[in-house]
Design a protein around this motif. Structure first.
Motif, PDB file in Angstrom:
ATOM      1  N   ASP A 264       0.872  -1.123   0.034  1.00  0.00           N
ATOM      2  CA  ASP A 264      -0.026   0.072   0.049  1.00  0.00           C
ATOM      3  C   ASP A 264       0.914   1.141   0.048  1.00  0.00           C
ATOM      4  N   MET A 265       2.100   1.046   0.445  1.00  0.00           N
ATOM      5  CA  MET A 265       2.941   2.356   0.503  1.00  0.00           C
ATOM      6  C   MET A 265       4.402   1.926   0.451  1.00  0.00           C
ATOM      7  N   ASN A 266       5.371   2.687   0.210  1.00  0.00           N
ATOM      8  CA  ASN A 266       6.766   2.649   0.198  1.00  0.00           C
ATOM      9  C   ASN A 266       7.446   3.586   1.011  1.00  0.00           C
ATOM     10  N   TYR A 267       8.393   3.441   1.476  1.00  0.00           N
ATOM     11  CA  TYR A 267       9.566   4.456   2.145  1.00  0.00           C
ATOM     12  C   TYR A 267      10.051   5.465   1.022  1.00  0.00           C
ATOM     13  N   CYS A 268      10.122   6.569   1.555  1.00  0.00           N
ATOM     14  CA  CYS A 268      10.699   7.651   0.730  1.00  0.00           C
ATOM     15  C   CYS A 268      12.177   8.019   1.290  1.00  0.00           C
ATOM     16  N   GLU A 293       9.714  14.969  -8.262  1.00  0.00           N
ATOM     17  CA  GLU A 293       8.818  14.597  -9.566  1.00  0.00           C
ATOM     18  C   GLU A 293       9.550  13.303 -10.330  1.00  0.00           C
ATOM     19  N   LYS A 294      10.450  13.196 -10.351  1.00  0.00           N
ATOM     20  CA  LYS A 294      11.091  12.103 -10.992  1.00  0.00           C
ATOM     21  C   LYS A 294      10.776  10.793 -10.163  1.00  0.00           C
ATOM     22  N   LEU A 295      10.657  10.753  -8.880  1.00  0.00           N
ATOM     23  CA  LEU A 295      10.352   9.486  -8.433  1.00  0.00           C
ATOM     24  C   LEU A 295       8.911   9.219  -8.564  1.00  0.00           C
ATOM     25  N   ARG A 296       8.184  10.165  -8.672  1.00  0.00           N
ATOM     26  CA  ARG A 296       6.445   9.980  -9.148  1.00  0.00           C
ATOM     27  C   ARG A 296       6.514   9.486 -10.417  1.00  0.00           C
ATOM     28  N   SER A 297       7.387  10.078 -11.512  1.00  0.00           N
ATOM     29  CA  SER A 297       7.188   9.887 -12.721  1.00  0.00           C
ATOM     30  C   SER A 297       7.337   8.279 -13.323  1.00  0.00           C
ATOM     31  N   GLU A 298       8.002   7.445 -12.506  1.00  0.00           N
ATOM     32  CA  GLU A 298       8.234   6.272 -12.758  1.00  0.00           C
ATOM     33  C   GLU A 298       7.485   5.195 -11.855  1.00  0.00           C
ATOM     34  N   ARG A 299       6.394   5.758 -11.171  1.00  0.00           N
ATOM     35  CA  ARG A 299       5.683   4.848 -10.327  1.00  0.00           C
ATOM     36  C   ARG A 299       4.124   4.500 -10.854  1.00  0.00           C
ATOM     37  N   PRO A 300       3.729   3.622 -10.580  1.00  0.00           N
ATOM     38  CA  PRO A 300       2.110   3.869 -10.782  1.00  0.00           C
ATOM     39  C   PRO A 300       1.597   4.929 -10.625  1.00  0.00           C
ATOM     40  N   SER A 301       0.577   5.316 -11.060  1.00  0.00           N
ATOM     41  CA  SER A 301      -0.138   6.484 -10.666  1.00  0.00           C
ATOM     42  C   SER A 301      -0.984   6.402  -9.407  1.00  0.00           C
ATOM     43  N   GLY A 302      -1.051   7.507  -8.384  1.00  0.00           N
ATOM     44  CA  GLY A 302      -1.432   7.298  -7.385  1.00  0.00           C
ATOM     45  C   GLY A 302      -0.603   6.433  -6.386  1.00  0.00           C
ATOM     46  N   ALA A 303       0.671   6.208  -6.546  1.00  0.00           N
ATOM     47  CA  ALA A 303       1.373   5.601  -5.624  1.00  0.00           C
ATOM     48  C   ALA A 303       1.722   6.253  -4.199  1.00  0.00           C
ATOM     49  N   ARG A 304       1.580   5.523  -3.074  1.00  0.00           N
ATOM     50  CA  ARG A 304       2.001   6.392  -1.726  1.00  0.00           C
ATOM     51  C   ARG A 304       3.187   5.959  -1.288  1.00  0.00           C
ATOM     52  N   PHE A 305       3.622   7.135  -0.701  1.00  0.00           N
ATOM     53  CA  PHE A 305       4.966   7.299   0.068  1.00  0.00           C
ATOM     54  C   PHE A 305       4.794   7.620   1.576  1.00  0.00           C
TER      55      PHE A 305
END
Length: 482
Positions: A264-268, A293-305
């Motif tokens: 459901d979530m990952n560490y940042c 922004e870069k971190l978000r761009s390569e994850r599935p849409s709506g990924a949570r950290f």
């Protein structure tokens, strides 16, 4: 190959934040087809309690002088006062007491506490360590937390265990060995389990199921999750959802596919790392925006950290000072504003809710420097921080734009000092400006966005005049149209 895996895990633990940042937005032609395909997918839908969560990590040895779960129950009202909704307990399973130093982690040796009991070196996965109490004590803690409206998650340490764990002798086939039959260890010098074996997987799936049934916990945080095959965690979720459909699973890892199903979530990891560089080395805050922004761009849409600046691996032993000491009170509060208003789930660590500055250790407790300085609750600083955290929690829970919408960065005239962004929900929007430097700045937004009139939160030094803001050192302003 197995030696290469061990080295890879070491490098991941040391520089994991770098692995979060391959390059780029969805328009970049250098982005691989695999990454593009991943970016086109959606992250799994998380339970509402996860999406809206405010997390708190308990290091049991630091949380109370007694270090027990029974004593921890008495502090739950303070967490409720801070607005906490999720309590994450570090590993409570029985620890290995093996005194052979060659099986101690380098950090454990450097602590000079001469304590073999490391909470991340397990002996028995099905038993609560007597240091913390009993299974009944843990159940009572969970029941008490549930009554206060909080969920509880356990910490799972499955990559390795202690050398004296019974499973090492009873099932040597569960572990990795070199070509000469010698058992392999991780960088931390602990025997490394082998998740290519079906029997190993079954052992740990049963362990996950056991604790959900035994203590009615609500989920898990999975230590070094990237070191274990993703399909193990996927099957673990399938089995757990049959017991508790709204189970939550947090990955202490950066694997890009994690949130398609298993987690459901990952560490940042990069957030506290970059913020420390901004604070101590003058790195422009625009680098943080660029990285996120870069971190978000390569994850599935709506990924949570999870958004945090401290945990048991940061302000402990020979690592960094607590942020109250290293950064200062005002700087910490400005970053708390960011943690609670960015996309993701904010997480506080032991004592942050009362501005605790004591250094902790995961290798021992009971001493003044190892335990939260709860006397801070009697000081103006401690009371103000607790009230501040409560205010942030109330704002987050009252405004759906902060828990159920994407984040849109806003360009401003001082990108090296000020972060600015808007969270747009279906019925409302929230605009945030934060100066994370020790100098006063005058800033204007370059993007065309209507600023709501209602001020949810602002520092004493924040002033708005027409289309510009004066933000004092570590100043901030949060606006809402609802």
């Amino acid at each position: 190959m197995k030696k290469f895996l061990t080295l890879s895990l070491f490098l991941m633990a040391v520089i994991s934040f770098l692995t979060e940042a391959p390059a780029v937005n969805a328009q970049n032609p250098k982005l691989s087809e695999e990454q593009k395909a991943l970016g086109d997918q959606k992250a799994r839908k998380a339970s509402d309690w996860v999406q809206r969560g405010i997390m708190y990590q308990i290091n049991a040895r630091a949380f109370t002088r007694e270090g027990t779960m029974k004593a921890a129950i008495q502090k739950l009202p303070v967490l409720k006062q801070a607005g906490i909704t999720i309590v994450y307990l570090w590993p409570l399973f029985e620890m290995d007491q093996d005194m052979r130093v060659e099986y101690w982690s380098p950090r454990q040796i450097r602590s000079n506490l001469n304590n073999p009991k490391n909470p991340y070196r397990m002996k028995d996965y099905f038993t609560i360590d007597p240091e913390y109490g009993t299974s009944a004590d843990v159940r009572k803690f969970v029941e008490a937390a549930h009554k206060e409206g909080m969920k509880v998650i356990f910490d799972l340490v499955y990559l390795h265990c202690g050398p004296s764990a019974p499973v090492v002798k009873e099932h040597p086939e569960y572990f990795q060995h070199d070509s000469n039959g010698k058992m392999l260890t991780t960088h931390w010098r602990f025997p490394m389990l082998d998740f290519t074996k079906t029997a190993t997987r079954e052992y740990f799936w049963k362990n996950m199921e056991y604790w959900v049934k035994e203590c009615d916990i609500d989920g898990f945080r999975c230590d070094v999750s990237d070191g274990i095959p993703l399909d193990f965690w996927e099957e673990g979720r399938r089995r757990l959802e049959k017991i508790k459909p709204d189970i939550a699973i947090l990955a202490e890892g950066v694997r890009k596919e994690d949130q398609l199903f298993a987690f459901d979530m990952n560490y940042c990891f990069s957030l506290p790392t970059l913020l420390s560089k901004i604070r101590s080395k003058g790195l422009p805050v625009s680098e943080l925006r660029k990285h996120l922004e870069k971190l978000r761009s390569e994850r599935p849409s709506g990924a949570r950290f999870i958004r945090y600046i401290d945990n048991h691996d940061i302000s402990n032993d020979d690592y960094e000072n607590r942020k109250e000491t290293a950064w200062g009170h005002d700087a910490v509060e400005s970053i708390l504003v960011m943690m609670y208003t960015l996309d993701g789930v904010p997480m506080l660590y032991c004592g942050q809710e009362i501005a605790d500055s004591n250094r902790h250790s995961i290798y021992g407790g009971g001493k003044d420097y190892c335990v939260i300085g709860w006397s801070k609750l009697q000081t103006a600083e401690g009371k103000n921080r607790l009230a501040f955290c409560k205010k942030l929690s109330d704002i987050r829970l009252a405004h759906s734009s902060l828990t159920g919408s994407d984040l849109c960065w806003l360009d401003n005239s001082c990108p090296e000092a000020v972060l600015s962004y808007v969270r747009k929900g279906e019925k409302e929007k929230t605009v945030v400006l934060i100066n994370w430097t020790a100098k006063s700045v005058n800033v204007q937004l370059k993007d065309s966005v209507e600023i709501p009139e209602k001020i949810l939160l602002s520092s004493r030094t924040a002033k708005k005049s027409k289309d510009s803001w004066t933000l004092g050192p570590f100043g901030y302003a949060v606006y809402s149209d609802r």
